[in-house]
Design a protein around this motif. Structure first.
Motif, PDB file in Angstrom:
ATOM      1  N   LEU A  19     -11.708  -9.090  22.674  1.00 30.50           N
ATOM      2  CA  LEU A  19     -12.284  -9.657  21.824  1.00 30.50           C
ATOM      3  C   LEU A  19     -12.490  -9.095  20.602  1.00 30.50           C
ATOM      4  O   LEU A  19     -12.940  -8.270  20.114  1.00 30.50           O
ATOM      5  CB  LEU A  19     -13.017 -10.197  22.505  1.00 30.50           C
ATOM      6  N   SER A  20     -11.922 -10.103  19.850  1.00 33.54           N
ATOM      7  CA  SER A  20     -12.078  -9.120  18.168  1.00 33.54           C
ATOM      8  C   SER A  20     -13.206 -10.628  18.232  1.00 33.54           C
ATOM      9  O   SER A  20     -12.987 -11.250  17.811  1.00 33.54           O
ATOM     10  CB  SER A  20     -11.641  -8.951  17.057  1.00 33.54           C
ATOM     11  N   CYS A  21     -14.000  -9.964  16.750  1.00 28.59           N
ATOM     12  CA  CYS A  21     -14.891 -11.092  15.364  1.00 28.59           C
ATOM     13  C   CYS A  21     -15.326 -10.268  14.397  1.00 28.59           C
ATOM     14  O   CYS A  21     -15.859  -9.221  13.889  1.00 28.59           O
ATOM     15  CB  CYS A  21     -16.255 -10.916  16.765  1.00 28.59           C
ATOM     16  N   ALA A  22     -14.090 -11.237  13.901  1.00 21.77           N
ATOM     17  CA  ALA A  22     -13.983 -10.611  12.147  1.00 21.77           C
ATOM     18  C   ALA A  22     -15.327 -11.849  11.432  1.00 21.77           C
ATOM     19  O   ALA A  22     -15.236 -12.617  11.460  1.00 21.77           O
ATOM     20  CB  ALA A  22     -12.931 -10.956  11.338  1.00 21.77           C
ATOM     21  N   ALA A  23     -15.758 -10.580  10.855  1.00 23.05           N
ATOM     22  CA  ALA A  23     -17.103 -11.371   9.514  1.00 23.05           C
ATOM     23  C   ALA A  23     -16.951 -11.563   8.036  1.00 23.05           C
ATOM     24  O   ALA A  23     -16.180 -10.489   7.855  1.00 23.05           O
ATOM     25  CB  ALA A  23     -18.289 -10.908   9.620  1.00 23.05           C
TER      26      ALA A  23
END
Length: 123
Positions: A19-23
């Motif tokens: 999983l990735s989470c871009a902020a």
């Protein structure tokens, strides 16, 4: 701040997903990040967290040794590598940005949340 989680999908038991989470925003590098999950009919629970520097991590007992949190502060992105997945890992996974730099398993210490990404592990 906006958080965009991605990478969910369908995987067989024993398989892997990342999983990735871009902020967005400029505070990513000084905030801890966490991953929580919510299975159908259950409350949201803590899965993993990583400190602002990336040095400190914390994991729920249920994922310890199988999941690994990491981050790339140059890309404003946090990752959750999930290996040896089990059907009980099936849930919507949410990333959160902490109010400070230290790891935390408490959801009330997170200031911002992403929209969630669904992970389904088939047996």
């Amino acid at each position: 701040v906006q958080l965009q989680a991605s990478g969910g999908g369908l995987v067989q038991a024993g398989g892997s997903l990342r999983l990735s989470c871009a902020a967005s925003g400029r505070s990513f590098g000084v905030r801890s990040m966490g991953w929580f999950r919510q299975a159908p009919g259950k409350e949201r629970e803590f899965a993993a967290a990583i400190s602002a520097s990336g040095v400190g991590t914390n994991y729920a007992d249920s994922v310890k040794g199988r999941f690994t949190a990491s981050r790339d502060n140059a890309k404003n992105t946090v990752y959750l590598q999930m290996n040896s997945q089990k059907p009980e890992d099936t849930a919507v996974y949410y990333c959160g940005m902490g109010s400070g730099g230290l790891v935390s398993s408490r959801p009330d210490t997170y200031s911002y949340w992403g929209q969630g990404t669904l992970v389904t592990v088939s047996s």
